[in-house]
Design an enzyme around this catalytic site. Structure first.
Site, PDB file in Angstrom:
ATOM      1  N   GLY A  64     -24.449  14.588 -10.407  1.00  9.18           N
ATOM      2  CA  GLY A  64     -23.141  15.222 -10.648  1.00  9.18           C
ATOM      3  C   GLY A  64     -22.569  15.022 -12.038  1.00  9.18           C
ATOM      4  O   GLY A  64     -21.401  15.326 -12.255  1.00  9.18           O
ATOM      5  N   ASP A  65     -23.363  14.517 -13.003  1.00  5.39           N
ATOM      6  CA  ASP A  65     -22.853  14.360 -14.371  1.00  5.39           C
ATOM      7  C   ASP A  65     -23.001  15.672 -15.133  1.00  5.39           C
ATOM      8  O   ASP A  65     -24.124  16.112 -15.391  1.00  5.39           O
ATOM      9  CB  ASP A  65     -23.673  13.284 -15.119  1.00  5.39           C
ATOM     10  N   LEU A 113     -18.935   3.826 -19.089  1.00  8.11           N
ATOM     11  CA  LEU A 113     -19.830   3.608 -20.232  1.00  8.11           C
ATOM     12  C   LEU A 113     -19.288   2.583 -21.241  1.00  8.11           C
ATOM     13  O   LEU A 113     -19.988   1.627 -21.573  1.00  8.11           O
ATOM     14  CB  LEU A 113     -20.097   4.954 -20.935  1.00  8.11           C
ATOM     15  N   TYR A 117     -14.811  12.429  -4.944  1.00 14.14           N
ATOM     16  CA  TYR A 117     -13.732  11.954  -5.816  1.00 14.14           C
ATOM     17  C   TYR A 117     -12.985  13.148  -6.439  1.00 14.14           C
ATOM     18  O   TYR A 117     -11.754  13.236  -6.363  1.00 14.14           O
ATOM     19  CB  TYR A 117     -14.313  11.047  -6.910  1.00 14.14           C
ATOM     20  N   LYS A 175      -8.950  14.817  -5.932  1.00 15.63           N
ATOM     21  CA  LYS A 175      -7.967  15.168  -6.977  1.00 15.63           C
ATOM     22  C   LYS A 175      -7.488  16.613  -6.788  1.00 15.63           C
ATOM     23  O   LYS A 175      -6.297  16.908  -6.936  1.00 15.63           O
ATOM     24  CB  LYS A 175      -8.582  14.968  -8.366  1.00 15.63           C
ATOM     25  N   SER A 198      -7.802  14.363 -12.852  1.00 11.56           N
ATOM     26  CA  SER A 198      -9.034  14.056 -13.579  1.00 11.56           C
ATOM     27  C   SER A 198      -9.766  15.333 -13.961  1.00 11.56           C
ATOM     28  O   SER A 198      -9.684  16.354 -13.257  1.00 11.56           O
ATOM     29  CB  SER A 198      -9.928  13.231 -12.650  1.00 11.56           C
ATOM     30  N   ASP A 244       0.814  -1.205   0.000  1.00 11.78           N
ATOM     31  CA  ASP A 244       0.000   0.000   0.000  1.00 11.78           C
ATOM     32  C   ASP A 244       0.853   1.264   0.000  1.00 11.78           C
ATOM     33  O   ASP A 244       1.835   1.339   0.736  1.00 11.78           O
ATOM     34  CB  ASP A 244      -0.865  -0.028   1.263  1.00 11.78           C
TER      35      ASP A 244
HETATM   36  N1  UDP Z   1     -23.184   6.579 -18.660  1.00  5.88           N
HETATM   37  C1  UDP Z   1     -24.374   5.994 -19.044  1.00  5.88           C
HETATM   38  N2  UDP Z   1     -24.592   4.700 -18.669  1.00  5.88           N
HETATM   39  C2  UDP Z   1     -23.707   3.966 -17.945  1.00  5.88           C
HETATM   40  C3  UDP Z   1     -22.486   4.572 -17.559  1.00  5.88           C
HETATM   41  C4  UDP Z   1     -22.256   5.893 -17.941  1.00  5.88           C
HETATM   42  O1  UDP Z   1     -25.216   6.618 -19.692  1.00  5.88           O
HETATM   43  O2  UDP Z   1     -24.004   2.799 -17.627  1.00  5.88           O
HETATM   44  C5  UDP Z   1     -22.905   7.977 -19.073  1.00  5.88           C
HETATM   45  C6  UDP Z   1     -22.578   8.899 -17.912  1.00  5.88           C
HETATM   46  O3  UDP Z   1     -23.750   9.478 -17.407  1.00  5.88           O
HETATM   47  C7  UDP Z   1     -21.656   9.903 -18.612  1.00  5.88           C
HETATM   48  C8  UDP Z   1     -20.974   9.105 -19.704  1.00  5.88           C
HETATM   49  O4  UDP Z   1     -21.768   7.939 -19.899  1.00  5.88           O
HETATM   50  O5  UDP Z   1     -22.422  10.901 -19.240  1.00  5.88           O
HETATM   51  C9  UDP Z   1     -19.568   8.662 -19.331  1.00  5.88           C
HETATM   52  O6  UDP Z   1     -19.625   8.076 -18.029  1.00  5.88           O
HETATM   53  P1  UDP Z   1     -18.416   7.279 -17.395  1.00  5.88           P
HETATM   54  O7  UDP Z   1     -18.888   6.742 -16.084  1.00  5.88           O
HETATM   55  O8  UDP Z   1     -17.875   6.315 -18.394  1.00  5.88           O
HETATM   56  O9  UDP Z   1     -17.294   8.393 -17.182  1.00  5.88           O
HETATM   57  P2  UDP Z   1     -17.372   9.828 -16.435  1.00  5.88           P
HETATM   58  O10 UDP Z   1     -17.676  10.831 -17.497  1.00  5.88           O
HETATM   59  O11 UDP Z   1     -18.423   9.742 -15.383  1.00  5.88           O
HETATM   60  O12 UDP Z   1     -15.985   9.973 -15.894  1.00  5.88           O
END
Ligand code: UDP
Length: 334
Positions: A285-286, A191, A142, A146, A118, A52
């Site tokens: 938070g997206d 995704l 998260y 960062k 990030s 670790d």
């Molecule tokens: N997303 C989605 N379905 C999923 C996972 C992600 O529609 O099962 C969308 C998510 O809301 C974002 C985009 O895909 O708009 C990319 O998400 P990911 O988690 O891959 O990366 P992030 O942008 O959150 O770092």
């Protein structure tokens, strides 16, 4: 100068590709990983020390016995939703353990560090594409972790002369074109792997989180960047620190955004499969659009993505996912 580079978190997704990139450039990566999100197999022929980053005694032993020319730090917990539910775990792993690393590096005179940051530091950016001087307003624990590490790095630079680069990844994607390594998280939330698992039959469908965003098709837009290009940026960043470049942050993205539905359509083309989707509500938070202005990394690090096309990222990721799905099927048969 020693060619040994300490790669913390080198058994994970981006870290393992950096290990390959270092080896390809003639460096000797030594991986320190607690295997919480990584895999022994992912480090290939590189030396792996299981442990670790927050273990001060282990780091002191390592830095006193070995001569490292620099450190690449990938060892973060990365699940945004989990960081909201269990923030203490995220502050402890991502922030407190990094402070232990910085203390030990300082004590042993190891002065060069490249850190995986990030785009989450920006939260909901006001302008797109995002430049590095945009306000940092993280909307998750998260993202906060960062920012906190970036602040610690800046303070260590000022007070103790640490040379650092903080690389703000946009959306890491793809797999190594040689097929040996790829994305494999214990609990997948991203995704592209989820879409490809739906294509390979490992999942019934993929959820689309929201279709009422202010974008052309209503789904979120992201800047996907090939994992090998991220890995290459680390090598360039370290080399440029050795050559005296300023310590600072860079965005890593291609500058081109794709919506969730575009990713799914491109994946259907690449895989030749129909991918079933379930429309779901927005994820907390997206941001609607997250696209990098990556011109600073191009200008200062000479970083030019070798695989800027989403289609290529999906082809490489599909080769990897097909292999994973096949190995799971063959285990089930036995
Ligand atoms: N997303 C989605 N379905 C999923 C996972 C992600 O529609 O099962 C969308 C998510 O809301 C974002 C985009 O895909 O708009 C990319 O998400 P990911 O988690 O891959 O990366 P992030 O942008 O959150 O770092």
């Amino acid at each position: 100068m020693t060619r040994e580079i300490l790669v913390i978190g080198g058994a994970g997704y981006v870290g393992s590709h950096a290990v390959e990139a270092l080896r390809a450039e003639g460096y000797v990566p030594v991986v320190l990983d607690n295997l919480s999100g990584g895999y022994r197999e992912a480090v290939g022929k590189a030396e792996l020390i299981v442990g670790d980053m927050g273990d001060a005694a282990l780091l002191d032993m390592l830095f006193s016995r070995r001569q490292f020319a620099g450190v690449l730090h990938f060892a973060s917990l990365i699940d945004v939703a989990a960081s909201q539910k269990d923030p203490a775990r995220y502050y402890s792993n991502n922030v407190a353990a990094t402070l232990v690393l910085l203390e030990s590096m300082r004590k042993h005179g190891v002065a060069h560090l490249v850190f995986s940051s990030s785009a989450a530091v920006y939260g909901e950016p006001e302008h797109s594409p995002v430049t590095e001087d945009a306000a940092r307003k993280p909307v998750s624990v998260y993202g906060q972790t960062k920012c906190m590490v970036e602040d610690m790095l800046a303070a260590h630079h000022k007070a103790y002369g640490l040379h650092y680069t903080s690389l703000r990844y946009f959306n890491a994607a793809g797999a190594h074109p040689n097929g040996s390594i790829g994305e494999c998280h214990p609990e997948e939330t991203h995704l592209i792997p989820l879409v490809l698992q739906a294509a390979s039959g490992r999942r019934r469908s993929v959820s689309v989180f929201g279709n009422q965003y202010p974008t052309e098709d209503g789904t979120c837009i992201r800047d996907y960047v090939h994992v090998c290009d991220l890995a290459a940026a680390h090598v360039k960043a370290l080399e440029s620190l050795w050559n005296g470049s300023a310590s600072r942050c860079y965005n890593l993205g291609t500058g081109k955004g794709y919506s969730v539905l575009e990713v799914i359509r491109t994946a259907e083309r690449v895989t030749g499969k129909t991918i079933k989707t379930d429309m779901e509500k927005r994820r907390d938070g997206d941001p609607a659009v997250l696209v990098a202005d990556g011109s600073l990394a191009r200008e200062k690090l000479g970083w030019v993505p070798a695989y800027p096309e989403l289609e290529t990222m999906l082809q490489h990721a599909w080769a990897w996912e097909s292999r994973m799905a096949e190995s799971i099927r063959s285990r089930e048969v036995v």
